[in-house]
Design an enzyme around this catalytic site. Structure first.
Site, PDB file in Angstrom:
ATOM      1  N   SER A  70       0.869  -1.174   0.000  1.00  0.00           N
ATOM      2  CA  SER A  70       0.000   0.000   0.000  1.00  0.00           C
ATOM      3  C   SER A  70       0.907   1.225   0.000  1.00  0.00           C
ATOM      4  O   SER A  70       1.136   1.856   1.019  1.00  0.00           O
ATOM      5  CB  SER A  70      -0.916   0.003   1.225  1.00  0.00           C
ATOM      6  OG  SER A  70      -1.759   1.119   1.129  1.00  0.00           O
ATOM      7  N   CYS A 130      -6.325   1.311  -8.543  1.00  0.00           N
ATOM      8  CA  CYS A 130      -5.486   1.218  -7.348  1.00  0.00           C
ATOM      9  C   CYS A 130      -6.371   0.947  -6.136  1.00  0.00           C
ATOM     10  O   CYS A 130      -7.327   1.692  -5.892  1.00  0.00           O
ATOM     11  CB  CYS A 130      -4.712   2.516  -7.142  1.00  0.00           C
ATOM     12  SG  CYS A 130      -3.890   2.571  -5.539  1.00  0.00           S
ATOM     13  N   GLY A 244       1.600 -12.134 -11.555  1.00  0.00           N
ATOM     14  CA  GLY A 244       2.445 -13.244 -11.118  1.00  0.00           C
ATOM     15  C   GLY A 244       3.355 -13.840 -12.163  1.00  0.00           C
ATOM     16  O   GLY A 244       3.802 -14.976 -12.021  1.00  0.00           O
TER      17      GLY A 244
HETATM   18  C1  DHB Z   1      -0.485   1.005  -5.458  1.00  0.00           C
HETATM   19  C2  DHB Z   1      -1.087   1.307  -6.657  1.00  0.00           C
HETATM   20  C3  DHB Z   1      -1.651   0.290  -7.378  1.00  0.00           C
HETATM   21  O1  DHB Z   1      -2.277   0.495  -8.560  1.00  0.00           O
HETATM   22  C4  DHB Z   1      -1.596  -1.012  -6.889  1.00  0.00           C
HETATM   23  O2  DHB Z   1      -2.153  -1.999  -7.598  1.00  0.00           O
HETATM   24  C5  DHB Z   1      -0.978  -1.283  -5.724  1.00  0.00           C
HETATM   25  C6  DHB Z   1      -0.413  -0.271  -5.010  1.00  0.00           C
HETATM   26  C7  DHB Z   1       0.041   2.072  -4.580  1.00  0.00           C
HETATM   27  O3  DHB Z   1       0.827   2.930  -5.000  1.00  0.00           O
HETATM   28  O4  DHB Z   1      -0.375   2.055  -3.412  1.00  0.00           O
END
Ligand code: DHB
Length: 308
Positions: A70, A130, A244
């Site tokens: 995250s 995200c 993956g």
């Molecule tokens: C983040 C952004 C993403 O699109 C993802 O799949 C995982 C993490 C991020 O920057 O938190």
């Protein structure tokens, strides 16, 4: 020398092979580790209009066969990205796909208008998936109607091909991909990370400061592969398969399932040379199987009866 053609094309952009780094796993430093000109395309971490620091730490946690993150899209802002990163990447002879993230449609549009002026930007990947910046893992593109609306608006102002990156955190990936197609997306990237969490039993606290995060790596491959196969069989749109991929065999699975191109993400974090080995491995596989072009295997999964 052999005459294997590894080239693929999406949205009118030609890639010398189907292998692309996944957003967030590639940066200027990668060019010191591998020959960037061997890649199908360059694809840096999502950029936002204004600078952002990202989420609090810890931002990453290892899990069994996958990484949970995250990060929260830390960004230098698009102007700085264009002056420094885009200029740097333009020295290579490889198409550049710019990944764009925004919180609102207006902010997305501001980014697109700026990128329209940049010759070095070949294509735009829209990060509408995200899982770390909305409440409860919410992303822009979790429903077909939102996906349609945003892609249609962006397509109406963009001079560049548009590839939305879709979330797997939905109950119907086919409907979302169909909405993207109807909004005239030039392709779809399938898929972003899976919304998950991990807990440290000693401290009894979440391993990520944000509590939840996106899961990537080998753990998600069979699910992402199934999604690529489902979309390939139901929606006529070029697919960039993601999830993956570590070895050439993983990549070939995605190509057989219907991906025109693939992205390598988590594997780059341990070694970006995986991408070079995947390109070599695909070529050797095509030679061994007597194919002259990678296009010969795209979507060529052999199934006895039509199952769906
Ligand atoms: C983040 C952004 C993403 O699109 C993802 O799949 C995982 C993490 C991020 O920057 O938190």
């Amino acid at each position: 020398m052999n005459n294997i053609d590894l080239g693929v094309e999406i949205g009118g952009i030609k890639f010398k092979n189907p292998v692309i780094p996944a957003s967030g796993t590639f940066g200027i430093e990668t060019s010191k580790l591998i020959d960037i000109d061997k890649l199908g395309a360059i694809l840096p971490k999502s950029i936002t209009y204004s600078p952002r620091v990202g989420n609090p730490t810890p931002r990453m946690a290892e899990t069994d066969s996958g990484i949970l993150n995250s990060v929260g899209i830390p960004s230098k802002g698009i102007k700085n990205f264009i002056e420094k990163d885009l200029r740097f990447y333009s020295q290579f002879n490889t198409p550049i796909i710019v990944s764009v993230f925004a919180f609102t449609l207006d902010e997305f549009k501001k980014n697109i208008e700026i990128l329209n002026r940049e010759k070095a930007c070949s294509m735009i990947e829209l990060n509408i998936s995200c899982p770390n910046l909305g409440k409860q893992g919410k992303a822009f593109g979790m429903r077909p109607e939102d996906t349609y609306r945003i892609v249609k608006e962006i397509k109406s102002i963009s001079d560049k091909p548009i590839i939305p990156k879709l979330t797997p955190n939905t109950n119907n990936i086919v409907e979302i991909a169909r909405a993207a197609k109807e909004a005239r997306a030039d392709g779809v990237s399938l898929v972003n990370t899976f919304w998950g969490m991990a807990i440290d039993v000693e401290t009894q606290r979440p391993k990520l400061a944000n509590i939840t995060g996106g899961l990537s790596g080998p753990a998600i491959k069979p699910i992402a592969l199934r999604m690529v196969w489902q979309v390939y069989n139901n929606v006529d749109i070029p697919i960039i398969g993601i999830g993956g991929i570590v070895t050439w065999k993983d990549a070939v699975e995605y190509l057989l399932a219907g991906a025109t191109s693939i992205q390598v993400g988590t594997a780059n974090l341990s070694n970006p040379n995986h991408m070079i080995q995947i390109i070599d491995g695909i070529e050797k596989y095509l030679i061994r199987k007597n194919h002259s072009s990678v296009k010969d295997i795209i979507g060529k999964l052999q199934i006895k009866e039509e199952v769906q």
